[in-house]
Design a protein around this motif. Sequence first.
Motif, short mmCIF file in Angstrom:
data_model
loop_
_atom_site.label_atom_id
_atom_site.label_comp_id
_atom_site.label_asym_id
_atom_site.label_seq_id
_atom_site.Cartn_x
_atom_site.Cartn_y
_atom_site.Cartn_z
N ARG A 45 9.85 3.44 -10.34
CA ARG A 45 8.43 3.56 -10.61
C ARG A 45 8.16 4.16 -11.99
N LYS A 46 9.05 5.05 -12.41
CA LYS A 46 8.88 5.70 -13.70
C LYS A 46 10.10 5.51 -14.59
N GLU A 74 1.50 -3.10 -7.12
CA GLU A 74 0.75 -2.20 -6.26
C GLU A 74 -0.68 -2.07 -6.77
N ASN A 75 -1.21 -3.18 -7.25
CA ASN A 75 -2.51 -3.19 -7.92
C ASN A 75 -3.65 -3.23 -6.91
N TYR A 76 -3.87 -2.10 -6.22
CA TYR A 76 -4.95 -2.05 -5.26
C TYR A 76 -5.72 -0.74 -5.47
N PRO A 77 -7.04 -0.75 -5.26
CA PRO A 77 -7.85 0.44 -5.49
C PRO A 77 -7.65 1.49 -4.40
N THR A 78 -7.90 2.73 -4.75
CA THR A 78 -7.88 3.83 -3.78
C THR A 78 -9.24 4.52 -3.81
N MET A 79 -9.57 5.16 -2.70
CA MET A 79 -10.89 5.79 -2.59
C MET A 79 -10.74 7.18 -1.99
N VAL A 80 -11.48 8.13 -2.55
CA VAL A 80 -11.50 9.50 -2.04
C VAL A 80 -12.94 9.88 -1.75
#
Length: 244
Positions: free
Chosen positions: A236-237, A156-162
Motif C-alpha cells: 500500500r505504501k 480501492e477507489n470508494y468514498p468513506t463517510m463519517v
Amino acid sequence: MVDIEALLNYYNEDYVLLSDVMTPVDRTRKEIEYITQILGLTPGMKVLDLGCGYGRIAQELAIAGMQVTGIDLVPTMVEKARERAAAAGLAIDYRLGDFSRLPSLGGFDAVIMWFFSFGYGDELSHLKSLRNACGALRKGGLLLFDQYNTHVLAAENYPTMVDRGDTLFIHKPRPDLEAGRWGVDRIVVRDGAITRSSFSCRCYSPPELRSMCQSSGFRLARFLSEETSSYLPESRKLVTVAMK
C-alpha cells in the motif's frame, strides 16, 4: 509550486476533528515503532519532522526522548501542535515554514516527512524539499518519507463517510494513474452548508525517487513497505530511506 491555498483549506480544524478516524491511537503507536526501528532512533537524537501537522508524530517522538523540531506551512496545524506540546509539558521546537525553503538548519540525526508530507506541488519543489532535508542532516543521517502506491489505492477507489451528528464528512479518493498522483476530495455538510476541499500528492516510482535522492546529495536510497522489509507491487505504501 505548492498550492498553499488548497492546503490551508484542507488542513484545518476539520482535519484535526477527524484525526481519531484517520489516525487512531493504535495506528500512531505502530507508526512510531516503525519509524523508530527503521531510523535506529534512541533518546537524545535530533529529529526534524517536515510537514509535522498538529504534531501527531513529533509529540510521540519527543515523549520517547528525542529532541524534535517540527515545521509546517499551515498556521492552524502549527498552533495546534504548540498547544498539544504545552499541555503535555514537552519542549518541541515548532516552526511555521515551507520546507522547500527551509531556514538554515543542520546537525539532525534524522529527518522525516511522514503521512502526506511529501509530493505537493511540482517536481522542482519536491527536489528542493529533498535537498533541504539533506542539508539539515549530519553526515550519515537518514531521511525517511512515505508515499502511497497509486496502483493499489486506485483499486480501492470508494468514498468513506463519517457522521458526527451535526456534521457529515465525505472523503472521495482521487487517484490519477496517468499523472502518478493520489489525493482526496473532502465534502463537509454542516448547518445546511456544503464545504469542499482537496489535496493531491505526486507519487513517484522507486527509480524516480532514487534519482531524485542522489541528485539531492544522498549517497544511497532503499525502499520498504510498512508491511515487510521490501517494497512489493501489492504494498500500500512505498517507504524511502535515504542516507546522507
